[in-house]
Design a protein around this motif. Structure first.
Motif, PDB file in Angstrom:
ATOM      1  N   ALA A   1       0.835  -1.211   0.000  1.00 47.35           N
ATOM      2  CA  ALA A   1       0.000   0.000   0.000  1.00 47.35           C
ATOM      3  C   ALA A   1       0.865   1.254   0.000  1.00 47.35           C
ATOM      4  O   ALA A   1       0.567   2.237  -0.705  1.00 47.35           O
ATOM      5  CB  ALA A   1      -0.923  -0.016   1.221  1.00 47.35           C
ATOM      6  N   LEU A   2       1.948   1.238   0.768  1.00 45.09           N
ATOM      7  CA  LEU A   2       2.852   2.389   0.806  1.00 45.09           C
ATOM      8  C   LEU A   2       3.499   2.612  -0.557  1.00 45.09           C
ATOM      9  O   LEU A   2       3.619   3.757  -1.021  1.00 45.09           O
ATOM     10  CB  LEU A   2       3.921   2.166   1.876  1.00 45.09           C
ATOM     11  CG  LEU A   2       4.948   3.297   2.065  1.00 45.09           C
ATOM     12  CD1 LEU A   2       4.251   4.578   2.511  1.00 45.09           C
ATOM     13  CD2 LEU A   2       6.021   2.887   3.077  1.00 45.09           C
ATOM     14  N   ALA A   3       3.918   1.539  -1.214  1.00 39.30           N
ATOM     15  CA  ALA A   3       4.542   1.665  -2.531  1.00 39.30           C
ATOM     16  C   ALA A   3       3.557   2.210  -3.558  1.00 39.30           C
ATOM     17  O   ALA A   3       3.910   3.049  -4.397  1.00 39.30           O
ATOM     18  CB  ALA A   3       5.083   0.303  -2.980  1.00 39.30           C
ATOM     19  N   ILE A   4       2.317   1.752  -3.504  1.00 40.99           N
ATOM     20  CA  ILE A   4       1.295   2.261  -4.425  1.00 40.99           C
ATOM     21  C   ILE A   4       1.039   3.736  -4.162  1.00 40.99           C
ATOM     22  O   ILE A   4       0.900   4.546  -5.088  1.00 40.99           O
ATOM     23  CB  ILE A   4      -0.006   1.444  -4.287  1.00 40.99           C
ATOM     24  CG1 ILE A   4       0.227   0.011  -4.776  1.00 40.99           C
ATOM     25  CG2 ILE A   4      -1.136   2.087  -5.076  1.00 40.99           C
ATOM     26  CD1 ILE A   4      -0.929  -0.931  -4.497  1.00 40.99           C
ATOM     27  N   LEU A   5       0.999   4.118  -2.887  1.00 44.47           N
ATOM     28  CA  LEU A   5       0.783   5.523  -2.523  1.00 44.47           C
ATOM     29  C   LEU A   5       1.917   6.405  -3.060  1.00 44.47           C
ATOM     30  O   LEU A   5       1.679   7.546  -3.482  1.00 44.47           O
ATOM     31  CB  LEU A   5       0.687   5.656  -1.006  1.00 44.47           C
ATOM     32  CG  LEU A   5       0.421   7.062  -0.451  1.00 44.47           C
ATOM     33  CD1 LEU A   5      -0.981   7.527  -0.836  1.00 44.47           C
ATOM     34  CD2 LEU A   5       0.581   7.074   1.065  1.00 44.47           C
TER      35      LEU A   5
ATOM     36  N   THR B   1       5.302  -2.079 -10.562  1.00 47.97           N
ATOM     37  CA  THR B   1       5.057  -3.438 -10.083  1.00 47.97           C
ATOM     38  C   THR B   1       6.248  -3.992  -9.304  1.00 47.97           C
ATOM     39  O   THR B   1       6.077  -4.599  -8.239  1.00 47.97           O
ATOM     40  CB  THR B   1       4.748  -4.359 -11.273  1.00 47.97           C
ATOM     41  OG1 THR B   1       3.622  -3.846 -11.998  1.00 47.97           O
ATOM     42  CG2 THR B   1       4.429  -5.769 -10.792  1.00 47.97           C
ATOM     43  N   ALA B   2       7.460  -3.782  -9.829  1.00 53.28           N
ATOM     44  CA  ALA B   2       8.652  -4.285  -9.138  1.00 53.28           C
ATOM     45  C   ALA B   2       8.820  -3.613  -7.784  1.00 53.28           C
ATOM     46  O   ALA B   2       9.183  -4.269  -6.788  1.00 53.28           O
ATOM     47  CB  ALA B   2       9.891  -4.051  -9.999  1.00 53.28           C
ATOM     48  N   GLY B   3       8.557  -2.319  -7.709  1.00 56.69           N
ATOM     49  CA  GLY B   3       8.676  -1.603  -6.445  1.00 56.69           C
ATOM     50  C   GLY B   3       7.648  -2.060  -5.422  1.00 56.69           C
ATOM     51  O   GLY B   3       7.953  -2.164  -4.230  1.00 56.69           O
ATOM     52  N   ILE B   4       6.440  -2.336  -5.887  1.00 61.97           N
ATOM     53  CA  ILE B   4       5.391  -2.822  -4.991  1.00 61.97           C
ATOM     54  C   ILE B   4       5.766  -4.187  -4.419  1.00 61.97           C
ATOM     55  O   ILE B   4       5.640  -4.437  -3.213  1.00 61.97           O
ATOM     56  CB  ILE B   4       4.043  -2.899  -5.732  1.00 61.97           C
ATOM     57  CG1 ILE B   4       3.568  -1.498  -6.142  1.00 61.97           C
ATOM     58  CG2 ILE B   4       2.985  -3.585  -4.875  1.00 61.97           C
ATOM     59  CD1 ILE B   4       2.379  -1.505  -7.080  1.00 61.97           C
ATOM     60  N   THR B   5       6.257  -5.069  -5.286  1.00 58.07           N
ATOM     61  CA  THR B   5       6.662  -6.401  -4.840  1.00 58.07           C
ATOM     62  C   THR B   5       7.813  -6.326  -3.840  1.00 58.07           C
ATOM     63  O   THR B   5       7.794  -6.987  -2.801  1.00 58.07           O
ATOM     64  CB  THR B   5       7.085  -7.248  -6.053  1.00 58.07           C
ATOM     65  OG1 THR B   5       5.980  -7.358  -6.963  1.00 58.07           O
ATOM     66  CG2 THR B   5       7.509  -8.637  -5.612  1.00 58.07           C
TER      67      THR B   5
ATOM     68  N   VAL C   1       3.382 -13.810  -0.675  1.00 61.21           N
ATOM     69  CA  VAL C   1       2.462 -12.683  -0.506  1.00 61.21           C
ATOM     70  C   VAL C   1       2.915 -11.483  -1.322  1.00 61.21           C
ATOM     71  O   VAL C   1       2.087 -10.743  -1.872  1.00 61.21           O
ATOM     72  CB  VAL C   1       2.338 -12.315   0.987  1.00 61.21           C
ATOM     73  CG1 VAL C   1       1.513 -11.053   1.171  1.00 61.21           C
ATOM     74  CG2 VAL C   1       1.699 -13.457   1.758  1.00 61.21           C
ATOM     75  N   SER C   2       4.221 -11.272  -1.448  1.00 63.21           N
ATOM     76  CA  SER C   2       4.717 -10.096  -2.153  1.00 63.21           C
ATOM     77  C   SER C   2       4.367 -10.121  -3.636  1.00 63.21           C
ATOM     78  O   SER C   2       4.277  -9.070  -4.264  1.00 63.21           O
ATOM     79  CB  SER C   2       6.235  -9.981  -1.975  1.00 63.21           C
ATOM     80  OG  SER C   2       6.908 -11.064  -2.575  1.00 63.21           O
ATOM     81  N   VAL C   3       4.186 -11.306  -4.224  1.00 63.05           N
ATOM     82  CA  VAL C   3       3.881 -11.380  -5.657  1.00 63.05           C
ATOM     83  C   VAL C   3       2.417 -11.695  -5.942  1.00 63.05           C
ATOM     84  O   VAL C   3       1.979 -11.584  -7.089  1.00 63.05           O
ATOM     85  CB  VAL C   3       4.764 -12.438  -6.351  1.00 63.05           C
ATOM     86  CG1 VAL C   3       6.223 -12.038  -6.301  1.00 63.05           C
ATOM     87  CG2 VAL C   3       4.573 -13.819  -5.740  1.00 63.05           C
ATOM     88  N   SER C   4       1.665 -12.066  -4.923  1.00 61.89           N
ATOM     89  CA  SER C   4       0.273 -12.474  -5.162  1.00 61.89           C
ATOM     90  C   SER C   4      -0.752 -11.638  -4.413  1.00 61.89           C
ATOM     91  O   SER C   4      -1.947 -11.730  -4.706  1.00 61.89           O
ATOM     92  CB  SER C   4       0.079 -13.943  -4.764  1.00 61.89           C
ATOM     93  OG  SER C   4       0.201 -14.112  -3.363  1.00 61.89           O
TER      94      SER C   4
END
Length: 337
Positions: free
Chosen positions: A110-114, A119-123, A256-259
């Motif tokens: 959620a922090l990365a999306i904010l 996609t790589a950063g979110i994972t 969890v990080s990829v799914s």
């Protein structure tokens, strides 16, 4: 006799998973027959550029293969982690999110999306914060007075609640037109958009966690027997528990990080596996991995083919897992009386 029955069960599960993988390649908006699938798999030169691929080759190699592989890996990791947690903590209700790993990953994503990450950063953010969460829980368990196992569980509840509150705050301040839907969708769990790069990225930490667990699976039986019995057989229980928890957490964080958040796999599948092969971790762990991979792959096939729009897989696992677990509890209750 029990050994042979368990081995036959594992073989049957492996064959069933292989058949399900083959079937999964044929399902989707772009239908493929088994004969056509075989021609694509055997007739595509290695290293063929995507620009030179036929539509069938693109669908098989660039869309369905990464998703199927990632689905099997995530399912196997979550189910294996759940089986290990239940053995280490001697609690049938233990699951991969027991130590707050999933809540930490949700906060990181959620922090990365904010912050506008890709996609790589979110994972990467989800993976990092899931490890940070478990590290905090471990420190609490080590330094708090009292029983270490209980401290770990209580620490997981507390730290997990803090990160859940952080995720709620991020959703509150996120842009409702763009960021909030992305956060909500990630939290529901999905394997849409899987790419081979994602599979390779997740495979390394998954193997780093799974391989030690499979090598140590016979020792997990000693933890289930209890502290005194394990120590009498020369096993350093604290060290073994730490290694198992760290490895189970690593594969949970990777999955969890990829799914996204996919619940119930790590809780229900180990129970089903015990019904099939018993409680010996020599058979229980591989059975959980095979069963988890097949269960999640089957659920993913339903999620992407049931409706016109793809249904987040986390919703389906809850719809399937919760009622089945209730049935399992009631059935076992009647069996004990």
């Amino acid at each position: 006799m029990e050994e042979k029955r368990a081995n036959r069960t594992l073989l049957a599960l492996g064959l069933a998973l292989a058949a399900l993988v083959a079937l999964s390649f044929t399902l989707g908006r772009y239908g493929l027959g088994l004969g056509e699938l075989w021609r694509v798999l055997t007739g595509t030169p290695l290293g063929l550029p995507a620009s030179q691929m036929t539509p069938q080759q693109t669908v098989v190699w660039n869309i369905r293969l990464p998703r199927i592989l990632l689905c099997c890996l995530v399912g196997a990791c979550l189910a294996s982690a759940g089986a290990c947690y239940q053995g280490v903590f001697q609690n049938a209700m233990a699951s991969p999110d027991l130590l707050g790993c999933s809540q930490g990953a949700a906060f990181g994503a959620a922090l990365a999306i904010l912050l506008g990450a890709g996609t790589a950063g979110i994972t990467a953010s989800a993976f990092l914060f899931s490890l940070v969460t478990v590290a905090l829980v471990y420190l609490i368990g080590q330094y708090a007075p009292g029983q270490k196992v209980l401290n770990l569980v209580l620490g997981g509840v507390m730290i997990g609640s803090l990160f859940s509150a952080g995720t709620s705050f991020i959703k509150l301040v996120a842009d409702p037109g763009d960021q909030l839907p992305a956060i909500t969708y990630w939290l529901m769990g999905s394997l849409a958009g899987a790419r081979m790069e994602t599979v390779l990225l997740a495979l390394v930490p998954m193997l780093l966690g799974l391989v030690p667990l499979f090598l140590l699976r016979w020792k997990i039986n000693l933890l289930v027997m209890g502290e005194e019995e394990a120590r009498a057989m020369g096993v350093h229980t604290d060290r073994l528990r730490l290694v198992v928890v760290l490895c189970a957490t690593l594969i949970t964080a990777s999955a969890v990080s990829v799914s996204g958040l996919i619940g119930w796999v790590g809780l229900v599948v180990p129970h089903l596996s015990r019904m099939l092969v018993g409680s010996n971790y020599k058979h229980l762990l591989p059975c959980s991995a095979l069963f988890g991979a097949g269960f999640l792959l089957l659920t993913d096939n339903v999620s992407r083919n049931l409706f016109t729009a793809e249904l987040p897989i986390g919703i389906l696992t809850a719809w399937i897992g919760a009622p089945f677990f209730i049935y399992l509890m009631l059935h076992q209750g009647r069996g004990e009386t």
